[in-house]
Design a protein around this motif. Structure first.
Motif, mmCIF file in Angstrom:
data_model
loop_
_atom_site.group_PDB
_atom_site.id
_atom_site.type_symbol
_atom_site.label_atom_id
_atom_site.label_comp_id
_atom_site.label_asym_id
_atom_site.label_seq_id
_atom_site.Cartn_x
_atom_site.Cartn_y
_atom_site.Cartn_z
ATOM 1 N N CYS A 197 0.834 -1.205 0.000
ATOM 2 C CA CYS A 197 0.000 0.000 0.000
ATOM 3 C C CYS A 197 0.868 1.255 0.000
ATOM 4 O O CYS A 197 1.798 1.363 0.804
ATOM 5 N N LYS A 350 -5.118 -10.097 1.167
ATOM 6 C CA LYS A 350 -5.197 -9.129 0.075
ATOM 7 C C LYS A 350 -6.456 -8.277 0.181
ATOM 8 O O LYS A 350 -6.407 -7.049 0.017
ATOM 9 N N GLU A 354 -6.296 -4.232 0.807
ATOM 10 C CA GLU A 354 -6.867 -3.345 -0.204
ATOM 11 C C GLU A 354 -7.902 -2.400 0.407
ATOM 12 O O GLU A 354 -7.915 -1.203 0.114
ATOM 13 N N LYS A 358 -7.386 1.690 0.639
ATOM 14 C CA LYS A 358 -8.362 2.566 -0.011
ATOM 15 C C LYS A 358 -8.977 3.531 0.988
ATOM 16 O O LYS A 358 -9.209 4.713 0.668
ATOM 17 N N LEU A 364 -3.351 0.310 -3.852
ATOM 18 C CA LEU A 364 -2.743 -1.011 -3.715
ATOM 19 C C LEU A 364 -1.833 -1.232 -4.911
ATOM 20 O O LEU A 364 -2.273 -1.126 -6.057
#
Length: 439
Positions: A197, A350, A354, A358, A364
């Motif tokens: 990230c 994952k 993500e 966000k 990502l």
């Protein structure tokens, strides 16, 4: 003339001393080489590195064995030792056989998700016995209470907009930082975020250097284990580089039944009566039916709690509720934060990464300096994210496969007696338990 002779003698003496030193250094070097070769010879006789449970005991040979015939009678046999050795060797061979899980022989069935994670880290084979210990996906979902909804639980997504709005004037200052009480996976989350990230505004500030500008911190300003009641009142660094409003804490919650057992093994700075007794720990109440009080040393000072179960309620209550009044608790978030489950960063890494990324306004993506995985690939953490003093012995740390086996194979509630389970159910905060599907 006398001076010249004396000077020559001195130079000769120095030259002899220099030769002696060089000779000693050469002998020492040769001795070290000999030791290294000897160790290498011994190490070459050991098993090669393997992905298997280090705690599994090898088969023990017993020369006094007897063969049990089909009629049930024990008959000593002159060649029993040789035959048994062959049989045991066959078992060892089957257990230590390297395989590539695939659909044709059903070794991949129910474990496709884990194998996909491993192959991104260039794992091509595993030991058969080790792989067979991995629970199938249906079993995992049952034990982490996600059978009806196979997806991670992320609490607090409604606060993402507020965090981005508060930091809109200088988005390059946005930070993400894991938080959680001891034994909840904060190190694993930190590594997942660091590699996957990035804050695009901060990366641009560092001229495209995502390694320096990813924007993920090891912990929030007040400390990852410190109760959030000290947010704004306590800092771990004398010169913090961001404000409390510029960091989005990602709070890790763990099934309290499994968490308490982990605290028994590695209590960090918490202390309570009977914590070293594996048979009775966590021991929420004493023999006199009084609560078994717990004391914890944090950076700002010591906190006190009625029991280990109450510590769980108190610590997470600070992040979960907007006030601390027991009778009138408001489940509105006290400030922008996300609360995620420890189990989900193991089985849904994952998806969780993500969503967290966000929420903080990040993206990502693969870091250009990360050579461990292919470009554009999510960086799964295969080895233990814990390292160093304070995290318990290596046998208590987990890599990816070990974590799947340990946390996906059983429901941690099965480790308790019916009486202990009933007492714990009375202690744990029902709103928090329901929010994270732990009841």
């Amino acid at each position: 003339m006398a001076r010249t002779t004396s000077s020559s003698a001195t130079r000769g003496s120095n030259n002899n001393l220099s030769r002696l030193i060089k000779l000693l250094i050469s002998l020492l070097f040769l001795a070290l080489v000999a030791i290294q070769l000897s160790l290498g010879s011994q190490l070459s006789k050991l098993d090669p590195p393997r992905l298997h449970d280090a705690g599994r005991k090898p088969i023990q040979y017993d020369d006094t064995k007897q063969i049990i015939r089909h009629d049930g009678n024990a008959h000593a046999h002159a060649q029993s030792t040789n035959i048994d050795a062959k049989l045991d060797a066959k078992v060892v061979e089957d257990e230590e056989r390297l395989i590539t899980p695939n659909g044709s022989d059903s070794t991949l069935q129910g474990r496709e998700r884990l194998w996909q994670m491993l192959t991104t880290r260039n794992v091509t084979q595993v030991y058969a016995s080790y792989w067979n210990s991995v629970p199938q996906w249906d079993t995992v979902l049952t034990n982490i209470h996600r059978t009806n909804n196979p997806s991670p639980i992320i609490h607090g997504l409604e606060t993402c907009e507020a965090f981005q709005r508060i930091t809109a004037d200088n988005p390059s200052q946005r930070r993400i930082a894991p938080a959680g009480i001891f034994n909840t996976g904060t190190n694993l989350l930190s590594v997942l975020l660091e590699y996957n990230c990035q804050n695009p505004h901060r990366v641009a500030k560092f001229h495209g250097n995502a390694k320096r500008g990813h924007g993920n911190e090891w912990q929030p300003r007040w400390g990852k284990h410190t109760p959030s009641r000290y947010r704004g009142a306590y800092v771990t660094s004398k010169k913090p580089k961001y404000s409390v409003d510029e960091v989005l804490p990602i709070v890790l919650v763990r099934n309290p039944y499994g968490w308490m057992k982990s605290m028994c093994r590695n209590p960090y700075t918490a202390s309570w009566e009977g914590r070293s007794n594996s048979k009775t720990c966590p021991k929420l109440k004493k023999e006199n039916n009084r609560w078994n009080d717990v004391h914890v040393k944090f950076g700002p000072g010591q906190t006190n709690h009625k029991s280990l179960g109450h510590l769980f309620n108190d610590w997470y209550g600070d992040y979960f509720y907007s006030n601390s009044t027991i009778d009138e608790r408001n489940t509105t978030a006290p400030f922008p934060r996300l609360m995620i489950r420890f189990e989900d960063i193991i089985f849904f890494p994952k998806e969780v990464t993500e969503a967290v990324c966000k929420c903080a306004g990040g993206i990502l993506g693969h870091r250009a300096d990360d050579k461990d995985v292919a470009n554009g690939t999510f960086h799964y953490v295969v080895r233990s994210a814990k390292a160093g003093f304070g995290h318990g012995p290596p046998s208590h740390r987990n890599g990816l496969i070990d974590s799947w086996i340990r946390y996906g194979s059983v429901n941690p509630q099965t480790e308790y007696s019916s009486d202990d389970l009933t007492l714990a159910q009375q202690v744990f905060d029902p709103l928090i338990m329901d929010a994270f599907a732990y009841r």
